[in-house]
Motif scaffolding. Structure first.
Motif, short mmCIF file in Angstrom:
data_model
loop_
_atom_site.label_atom_id
_atom_site.label_comp_id
_atom_site.label_asym_id
_atom_site.label_seq_id
_atom_site.Cartn_x
_atom_site.Cartn_y
_atom_site.Cartn_z
N TYR A 1 0.79 -1.22 0.00
CA TYR A 1 0.00 0.00 0.00
C TYR A 1 0.83 1.28 0.00
O TYR A 1 0.28 2.37 -0.10
N TYR B 1 -1.91 4.19 -0.32
CA TYR B 1 -3.02 3.78 -1.17
C TYR B 1 -4.08 3.07 -0.32
O TYR B 1 -3.75 2.37 0.63
N ASN C 1 -6.04 0.79 -1.48
CA ASN C 1 -6.24 -0.58 -1.98
C ASN C 1 -4.89 -1.10 -2.47
O ASN C 1 -4.01 -0.33 -2.86
N ASP D 1 -3.69 -2.63 -5.10
CA ASP D 1 -3.19 -2.51 -6.47
C ASP D 1 -2.78 -1.07 -6.82
O ASP D 1 -2.50 -0.76 -7.96
N THR E 1 -7.04 4.13 -7.55
CA THR E 1 -8.16 4.86 -6.92
C THR E 1 -7.65 5.82 -5.85
O THR E 1 -6.75 6.60 -6.10
#
Length: 693
Positions: A508, A542, A544, A546, A549
């Protein structure tokens, strides 16, 4: 008047290029094929190396079985799906005895036939930003993009002297000729020359000379040359990567042109497929919704290609299974060292090591508005026509154009520029650099430039997936021959050194750290050095795993005086303002973003806390599939600056970061800010040509 002169000059360049191409050795009518002037021969292909091609196929089969042929179609970025197909075929012990290809399919075919595995091909082509392989240029040679970097990348792996007829697997590359208007089937010749011709999409890439022909991408006529494969065998595998995006706006003029070209290619391919529907093995890769310039989805498309081949397992079951030949296996081991070096060169400094001397003229785009390798005394964006010389570890460049600064809406400017640079890479992790720029700002006389010079040393001490450590050192000098009306000395000298590290905490986040030293003097003649220590850290969190977003950016940067001197701040530090009220220990910043005018009073430190919360878009808009926003994020930012007591100055507003991409191969990064600056007490708008992902 200037525009008229420029247009006339451009027309002369184009005319000269055309005359040179028409009269040069490459298009001289010395071959009987080129001398034939018969319209009815337009649909008769020209073959080079056919006899040897057939002999090599016969050697592989010994005349004991029907050879296994493989057709790899074009499709630009979608052709990455072929790598998945090849990987599945290898796992089943199926090695093609020959490959027929065109367009992007030829890049995959030729590299595979040269001995590279699907994974090796993927790692090389995606080893770095494609902008390092292709450069925008003036299309005097017939193309908007100059592929010299990509040629150098391929030659650094397979060798500059490689020939098609010497490849482990026989390969045919199909091109179209602008001279004879005929199809050219190539089975011999220079590997890199033919590779460049194979994907020479008209207008995007310059046509390539070959035996008197001017070759362009063969996929402009037929993406799936299946009939050709049946000239050599009755056992044919066909891997296709067609395009069928039903979301296109068919009233967009660029989309209309692209789809119009697609119609004839699809119709010809459909005819071939119908003709051999009962006897060929058709692997229809499910990548038809991907854009032809979606190079960022290479691994995803390769996986789809693998799954598409797997779905044809029953049809493939009856084929001869030779397994990986000994020559291919040994060749892969030999190539791995070259592959590792090419990937390292991209990983460390995003460069291509040219095995041969290269001379190119292209559009040079350079930003000095980033803190990756700080240019404290320069904060422009340079754009112009660039000549570049490259030979293995040395790169030289000369640029004529303009220096642009739109960091502040009220002081945006553009000035004439001449710059020169040299980079030397003794080993992959080390770079020595020299850069100098002469900027003609028009004061007091237009012909008297300001001078900026920089020496740099960058060393990637250690790098792994977990963390990296590097050392950066630089000496900068700036001099303005014009005297300021207020008597501010704009002659400055600086030495900086810093250690930087990056630590991947988990999926993340990534933590960046830096610690450094700075020495500045108001001028070379005034021997009053001032010493500072600086430190910083920043990370993006992050929401999420991956890394798409929503995200949060948190940072910290500070500079402290060692000797009690007032502490300056520069645009490269990240707080963008040019307010005359901006004081760091009463040290004023001029309108060039260069700190000036030392005062004995004031604070011996500043602390900067940049904060932002934003959204990274997983899909970005495109404009007729010619331009696309390759990367797009929108965020709210608030930069806090503590420099004179507990109450901070602040700059806050909205930030948009994106990269404009020309057919996915040439990126132009931009950051736009619209907000409020408490020091200026005014609305500000800034434009910088850099992004921080």
């Amino acid at each position: 008047m200037f525009k008229k002169i420029l247009l006339v000059f451009s027309a002369m360049l184009i005319a000269f290029s055309s005359v040179f191409a028409a009269s040069g050795e490459g298009t001289a009518v010395t071959d009987p094929v080129l001398a034939e002037d018969d319209l009815l021969l337009a649909d008769v292909p020209v073959l080079y190396g056919d006899e040897s091609f057939r002999e090599r196929i016969l050697e592989r089969t010994g005349g004991q079985r029907d050879p296994v042929g493989l057709v790899l179609t074009g499709g630009s970025a979608r052709a990455f799906a072929h790598l998945g197909v090849l990987k599945y075929l290898e796992e089943q012990g199926i090695e093609p005895d020959f490959i027929i290809s065109n367009s992007m399919g030829s890049i995959i075919a030729m590299l595979y036939a040269a001995g590279m595995s699907p994974d090796q091909i993927m790692s090389v082509i995606t080893s770095g930003d494609l902008s390092t392989f292709f450069k925008m240029t003036i299309p005097v040679n017939g193309g908007l993009l100059e592929p010299t970097g990509f040629r150098g990348l391929i030659e650094s792996v397979v060798g500059p002297d490689a020939q098609i007829e010497d490849l482990e697997i026989p390969v045919m590359v199909i091109c179209q000729d602008l001279v004879t208007k005929r199809e050219i089937r190539i089975m011999e010749g220079s590997f890199s020359d033919v590779l460049m011709a194979s994907f020479a999409i008209p207008a995007y890439f310059p046509p390539q000379e070959y035996k008197g022909h001017l070759l362009v991408d063969g996929g402009i006529i037929n993406l799936a040359p299946i009939d050709v494969a049946y000239d050599y065998s009755d056992t044919v595998i066909v891997s296709t990567t067609f395009y069928d995006n039903d979301q296109l706006n068919l009233k967009n003029i660029l989309n209309i042109l692209n789809v119009a070209f697609e119609i004839s290619k699809r119709q010809n391919a459909a005819s071939d497929i119908r003709s051999h529907a009962d006897d060929m093995i058709w692997i229809r890769c499910g990548v038809e919704q991907f854009s032809f310039m979606d190079f960022g989805a290479a691994e995803e498309m390769a996986l789809i290609g693998y799954q598409s081949a797997q779905a044809e397992a029953e049809s493939l079951a009856g084929l001869y299974r030779h397994g990986l030949s000994e020559g291919i296996a040994s060749r892969r081991a030999e190539l791995q060292e070259n592959i590792d070096r090419a990937i390292q060169n991209q990983y460390y400094f995003a460069r291509v090591e040219q095995p041969n001397i290269s001379n190119t003229i292209s559009l040079g785009i350079y930003s000095f508005q980033t803190n990756e390798y700080p240019y404290y005394l320069r904060n422009s964006f340079d754009l112009g026509l660039e000549y570049r010389f490259a030979a293995r570890s040395i790169e030289l460049s000369l640029l004529f154009g303009g220096a642009f600064d739109a960091t502040y809406n009220k002081d945006a400017k553009a000035d004439l520029l001449v710059s020169a640079s040299m980079d030397w890479y003794p080993v992959s992790p080390v770079r020595f650099s020299l850069y100098t720029a002469f900027t003609f700002e028009g004061q007091p006389e237009w012909y008297i430039p300001t001078i900026y010079a920089r020496q740099g040393f960058d060393y990637k001490i250690y790098s792994s997936h977990l963390f990296t450590i590097e050392l950066n050192q630089a000496v900068e000098y700036f001099h303005d021959f014009a005297s300021d009306d207020e008597g501010v000395d704009r002659d400055q000298f600086m030495i900086t050194a810093q250690f930087k590290g990056a630590l991947n905490l988990w999926d993340y986040a990534r933590l960046n750290l830096r610690f450094g030293y700075m020495l500045t003097t108001p001028s070379l003649t005034e021997n009053v050095p001032h010493h500072y220590l600086q430190s910083g850290a920043d990370t993006r969190l992050y929401l999420n795993p991956d890394r798409t977003t929503f995200f949060i950016d948190v940072g910290f940067f500070s500079r402290y005086s060692v000797d009690g001197s007032p502490v300056p701040i520069y645009d490269a530090d990240g707080f963008l303002t040019n307010s005359s009220a901006l004081k760091y220990g009463n040290k004023l910043s001029d309108t060039n973003g260069v700190a000036t005018d030392f005062d004995s009073e004031g604070q011996g430190y500043f602390i900067l806390l940049p904060l932002s919360f934003g959204y990274a878009f997983t899909s970005a808009p495109s404009f007729g599939e010619l331009l696309m926003a390759d990367y797009l994020e929108l965020s709210l930012y608030c930069d806090l600056l503590f420099h004179d007591g507990p109450v901070p100055a602040y700059s806050t507003g909205i930030e948009l970061q994106f990269e404009l991409s020309l057919i996915g191969l040439q990126d132009i990064p931009m950051t736009m800010r619209f907000g409020y600056d408490s020091l200026m007490k005014d609305i500000i708008f800034s434009l910088r040509f850099t992004v921080t992902k």
